[in-house]
Design an enzyme around this catalytic site. Structure first.
Site, mmCIF file in Angstrom:
data_model
loop_
_atom_site.group_PDB
_atom_site.id
_atom_site.type_symbol
_atom_site.label_atom_id
_atom_site.label_comp_id
_atom_site.label_asym_id
_atom_site.label_seq_id
_atom_site.Cartn_x
_atom_site.Cartn_y
_atom_site.Cartn_z
ATOM 1 N N ARG A 12 -10.111 0.476 13.615
ATOM 2 C CA ARG A 12 -9.268 -0.532 12.931
ATOM 3 C C ARG A 12 -10.063 -1.246 11.829
ATOM 4 N NH1 ARG A 12 -7.099 2.438 15.198
ATOM 5 N NH2 ARG A 12 -5.808 2.270 17.054
ATOM 6 N N SER A 28 -0.238 -3.992 18.930
ATOM 7 C CA SER A 28 -1.338 -4.543 19.725
ATOM 8 C C SER A 28 -1.953 -5.738 19.011
ATOM 9 C CB SER A 28 -2.416 -3.482 19.948
ATOM 10 O OG SER A 28 -1.920 -2.507 20.828
ATOM 11 N N GLU A 72 -6.706 -8.068 16.542
ATOM 12 C CA GLU A 72 -6.553 -6.958 15.590
ATOM 13 C C GLU A 72 -5.642 -7.421 14.448
ATOM 14 O OE1 GLU A 72 -5.563 -3.171 17.406
ATOM 15 O OE2 GLU A 72 -4.232 -2.673 15.737
HETATM 16 C C1 LIG Z 1 5.794 -1.765 17.088
HETATM 17 C C2 LIG Z 1 4.432 -1.655 16.444
HETATM 18 C C3 LIG Z 1 3.573 -0.630 16.818
HETATM 19 C C4 LIG Z 1 2.303 -0.526 16.236
HETATM 20 N N1 LIG Z 1 1.490 0.495 16.628
HETATM 21 C C5 LIG Z 1 0.280 0.630 16.053
HETATM 22 C C6 LIG Z 1 -0.583 1.712 16.430
HETATM 23 O O1 LIG Z 1 -0.252 2.558 17.261
HETATM 24 N N2 LIG Z 1 -1.788 1.791 15.822
HETATM 25 C C7 LIG Z 1 -2.196 0.891 14.887
HETATM 26 O O2 LIG Z 1 -3.315 1.023 14.357
HETATM 27 N N3 LIG Z 1 -1.399 -0.140 14.518
HETATM 28 C C8 LIG Z 1 -0.181 -0.290 15.070
HETATM 29 N N4 LIG Z 1 0.628 -1.336 14.700
HETATM 30 C C9 LIG Z 1 0.125 -2.347 13.746
HETATM 31 C C10 LIG Z 1 0.422 -2.066 12.254
HETATM 32 O O3 LIG Z 1 1.552 -1.235 12.104
HETATM 33 C C11 LIG Z 1 -0.795 -1.456 11.556
HETATM 34 O O4 LIG Z 1 -1.906 -2.323 11.586
HETATM 35 C C12 LIG Z 1 -0.507 -1.082 10.086
HETATM 36 O O5 LIG Z 1 -1.615 -0.388 9.587
HETATM 37 C C13 LIG Z 1 -0.209 -2.275 9.180
HETATM 38 O O6 LIG Z 1 0.364 -1.782 7.984
HETATM 39 P P1 LIG Z 1 1.295 -2.692 7.061
HETATM 40 O O7 LIG Z 1 1.715 -1.900 5.881
HETATM 41 O O8 LIG Z 1 2.370 -3.290 7.861
HETATM 42 O O9 LIG Z 1 0.230 -3.776 6.613
HETATM 43 P P2 LIG Z 1 0.362 -5.374 6.619
HETATM 44 O O10 LIG Z 1 0.591 -5.833 8.012
HETATM 45 O O11 LIG Z 1 1.321 -5.805 5.589
HETATM 46 O O12 LIG Z 1 -1.112 -5.767 6.164
HETATM 47 C C14 LIG Z 1 -2.212 -5.499 7.003
HETATM 48 C C15 LIG Z 1 -3.503 -5.760 6.209
HETATM 49 O O13 LIG Z 1 -3.620 -4.800 5.161
HETATM 50 C C16 LIG Z 1 -3.655 -5.437 3.876
HETATM 51 N N5 LIG Z 1 -2.873 -4.585 2.969
HETATM 52 C C17 LIG Z 1 -1.642 -4.056 3.191
HETATM 53 N N6 LIG Z 1 -1.291 -3.257 2.160
HETATM 54 C C18 LIG Z 1 -2.313 -3.303 1.265
HETATM 55 C C19 LIG Z 1 -2.551 -2.691 0.002
HETATM 56 N N7 LIG Z 1 -1.676 -1.842 -0.578
HETATM 57 N N8 LIG Z 1 -3.727 -2.963 -0.633
HETATM 58 C C20 LIG Z 1 -4.640 -3.800 -0.081
HETATM 59 N N9 LIG Z 1 -4.469 -4.410 1.116
HETATM 60 C C21 LIG Z 1 -3.316 -4.155 1.778
HETATM 61 C C22 LIG Z 1 -3.077 -6.826 4.079
HETATM 62 O O14 LIG Z 1 -3.633 -7.742 3.164
HETATM 63 C C23 LIG Z 1 -3.510 -7.127 5.521
HETATM 64 O O15 LIG Z 1 -4.834 -7.610 5.553
HETATM 65 C C24 LIG Z 1 1.895 -1.466 15.259
HETATM 66 C C25 LIG Z 1 2.774 -2.493 14.873
HETATM 67 C C26 LIG Z 1 4.029 -2.583 15.453
HETATM 68 C C27 LIG Z 1 4.965 -3.688 15.024
#
Ligand SMILES: Cc1cc2nc3c(=O)[nH]c(=O)nc-3n(C[C@H](O)[C@H](O)[C@H](O)COP(=O)(O)OP(=O)(O)OC[C@H]3O[C@@H](n4cnc5c(N)ncnc54)[C@H](O)[C@@H]3O)c2cc1C
Length: 311
Positions: A175, A225, A296
């Protein structure tokens, strides 16, 4: 009009601009006060204009993808939130390589890869992320992560300069990636996948999805998580369960009885409820096992970290 809003209003942007935009509409937890300004750039030109403005005028700047790993303060977010969404999500498949804009959703990419007979994204089924957010977080599941499929990432710095970073330069870990610490926004990503039988890929995707439905409280808003799994110890969810944390509640935030590493929003949970619950869970686990769980999820906006808000 507030200063940031007045600067933005004078710009010729093609993308959408929202003033005092409730962040609960942009997070999977459905929590978060208003962003002073939230902009969804239509293209890289918009983005470069915004970054230059923020730098020149000293406007606080935060990037978000699909908001699936974010706890946003009830007080909202001062300055500018830049949402990298579908407008920056064009996808191309060439041979075993898939190149996509950072705003593309993982679900769409996994479906396109499957249809093209490419394996490597099955583990992402059910992760509600944008590609950019998934690479920044090195999202993963069941022992696989984005690190294994990313060839390169195109980023833009705060002066609007574009650069390519190769997978080996991204410092991927559990992560973790250097992108969490660099002042850049991810624009585009190239993935390298493996040719495979589309039917076999589809079967694996279904299995991943079914397992999630059985083990995760997908019926409630959450951020997946909440805590990282500590090294050399049982998974965070197991530790929380053994420490008696399942079902613990603050306001309308609750540690899921189905999966103890999920904190679910039962309806109108506030960020402070979630934060208090995070602290209580950390205390429980530390008291029982001597392990301090590390969140996380990422925090956005001002939080009272002195503990008084949890009294
Ligand atoms: C139901 C559910 C299940 C999940 N299962 C998992 C799993 O199995 N494994 C896992 O690892 N995670 C999981 N997650 C967590 C999440 O989906 C991940 O951490 C995912 O990578 C976040 O992506 P996001 O686009 O939503 O980023 P955001 O939540 O919008 O941002 C996360 C971080 O990335 C940065 N960021 C986002 N986009 C950019 C960009 N283009 N450029 C620079 N910085 C950026 C943001 O500033 C922030 O710091 C889950 C979440 C949910 C709700």
């Amino acid at each position: 009009m507030a200063p940031v809003a007045s600067w933005i209003s004078r710009m010729k942007l093609k993308g959408r601009v929202h003033f005092q935009e409730p962040m609960e509409h942009h997070t999977t937890w459905r929590i978060g006060g208003p962003a002073e300004v939230l902009v969804e750039p239509a293209d890289q030109e918009d983005l470069a204009l915004l970054l230059r403005l923020a730098r020149k005028e000293g406007i606080p700047l935060n990037f978000i993808g699909n908001g699936s790993n974010l706890l946003v303060s009830d007080a909202g977010v001062p300055g500018m939130v830049v949402k990298i969404g579908q407008a920056l999500g064009e996808v191309k498949v060439e041979g075993r390589r898939l190149r996509a804009g950072a705003g593309a959703k993982l679900a769409r990419l996994a479906a396109l890869a499957q249809a093209a007979g490419l394996s490597g994204l099955e583990f992402t089924c059910g992760i509600p992320a944008s590609l950019g957010g998934a690479v920044v977080m090195n999202a993963g599941a069941a022992g696989q992560s984005m690190a294994e499929v990313v060839r390169w990432v195109k980023v833009m710095d705060l002066e609007g300069r574009v650069e390519i970073l190769r997978g080996e330069e991204l410092g991927f870990g559990y992560r973790q990636s250097v992108l969490q610490h660099l002042p850049v926004v991810v624009l585009e990503v190239e993935l390298e996948l493996c040719p495979d039988d589309p039917a076999a890929v589809a079967r694996r995707m279904t299995a991943v999805w079914q397992k999630r439905q059985l083990t995760q409280p997908l019926e409630y808003p959450s951020a997946g998580s909440v805590f990282k799994n500590p090294p050399g110890a049982p998974a965070a969810g197991k530790l929380i369960e053994l420490a008696g944390g399942k079902g613990l509640r603050v306001g309308e935030a609750m540690v899921s009885p189905k999966h103890a590493n999920f904190i679910v929003n039962l309806g109108r949970a506030r960020a402070t409820d979630v934060l208090c619950l995070i602290r209580r869970v950390q205390s429980l686990v530390e008291a029982k096992f001597g392990i301090k769980l590390e969140p996380e999820v990422k925090f956005l906006g001002p939080f009272g970290w002195d503990g008084e808000i949890c009294a």
